[in-house]
Design an enzyme around this catalytic site. Structure first.
Site, PDB file in Angstrom:
ATOM      1  N   LYS A  54      39.649  46.141  38.788  1.00  0.00           N
ATOM      2  CA  LYS A  54      39.900  46.999  39.949  1.00  0.00           C
ATOM      3  C   LYS A  54      39.057  48.270  39.883  1.00  0.00           C
ATOM      4  CE  LYS A  54      44.537  45.262  40.830  1.00  0.00           C
ATOM      5  NZ  LYS A  54      45.987  45.578  40.851  1.00  0.00           N
ATOM      6  N   ALA A  68      44.618  50.287  38.042  1.00  0.00           N
ATOM      7  CA  ALA A  68      45.903  50.003  37.399  1.00  0.00           C
ATOM      8  C   ALA A  68      46.432  48.655  37.871  1.00  0.00           C
ATOM      9  CB  ALA A  68      46.914  51.101  37.720  1.00  0.00           C
ATOM     10  N   ASP A  69      47.161  48.000  36.986  1.00  0.00           N
ATOM     11  CA  ASP A  69      47.826  46.758  37.337  1.00  0.00           C
ATOM     12  C   ASP A  69      49.117  46.647  36.533  1.00  0.00           C
ATOM     13  OD1 ASP A  69      47.374  44.139  38.903  1.00  0.00           O
ATOM     14  OD2 ASP A  69      48.126  43.488  36.953  1.00  0.00           O
ATOM     15  N   THR A  70      50.172  46.162  37.193  1.00  0.00           N
ATOM     16  CA  THR A  70      51.484  46.044  36.566  1.00  0.00           C
ATOM     17  C   THR A  70      51.981  44.608  36.653  1.00  0.00           C
ATOM     18  OG1 THR A  70      52.028  48.319  37.208  1.00  0.00           O
ATOM     19  CG2 THR A  70      53.877  46.898  36.612  1.00  0.00           C
ATOM     20  N   GLY A 105      48.605  48.207  32.882  1.00  0.00           N
ATOM     21  CA  GLY A 105      47.299  48.497  32.299  1.00  0.00           C
ATOM     22  C   GLY A 105      46.603  49.501  33.192  1.00  0.00           C
TER      23      GLY A 105
END
Length: 185
Positions: A54, A68-70, A105
């Site tokens: 991203k 960010a990634d969840t 992350g």
């Protein structure tokens, strides 16, 4: 783009709200990336890979980009956003009465310099009846949330307790991100 120095690679209103706790000097843009994960990837590696993708998708010279990634992880099973209400039901049923992890992350990227890190929070769901799960799904809140729930909304009613950073469960580990931004420069 404008003169804002930081670009948050996210269209999430929740992440936007959380970033404002750190700084007002940022813009948001959606990073359109392929989120297909390699088979067998660990939840931590998955969020680090996706946050980096991203950030890289929106990289521009001189600009600090935050990706960010969840995900929600039940053991090694990664739960992203549900495909539909049936998928949401199966996710919430699997989480019922159990402990799971929420991992976010984050990647900081500027002029080829990259730093990625992850935060992990343990969430404990109370035991849920099928009727309770259906009522929650009917709110529509679960549609765009990893693991099919939002702890900052009615999903809080599903949670017995957490161990770790609440804001990480919402989608951005605010305290850790502020510390990492300062160290990154």
């Amino acid at each position: 783009m404008s003169e804002k120095k930081l670009l948050l690679a996210s269209a999430s209103p929740r992440r936007r709200e959380l970033m404002r706790l750190i700084t007002e000097d940022f813009e948001c843009a959606s990073a359109d990336v392929d989120e297909t994960l390699p088979r067998g990837i660990s939840p931590k590696s998955a969020v680090l890979l996706l946050s980096s993708k991203k950030a890289r998708a929106l990289e521009e010279p001189g600009r600090l980009v935050v990706g960010a990634d969840t995900v929600v992880a039940l053991g090694r099973r990664i739960m992203g956003k549900p495909r539909d209400n049936d998928d949401a039901f199966e996710m919430l049923r699997a989480l019922s009465g159990r402990r799971h992890r929420v991992l976010t992350g984050v990647t900081l990227l500027r002029d080829g310099r990259e730093r990625s890190f992850a935060a992990e929070t343990y969430v404990y769901f109370r035991s849920l009846s099928d009727a309770e799960i259906r009522r929650y799904i009917a709110t529509g809140e679960c549609a765009d949330k990893a693991g099919a729930y939002g702890i900052q909304g009615r999903g809080a009613l599903l949670v017995e307790k957490i161990h770790g950073d609440f804001f990480n469960v919402v989608g951005l580990p605010v305290s850790l991100l502020a510390k990492e931004l300062e160290a990154f420069g």
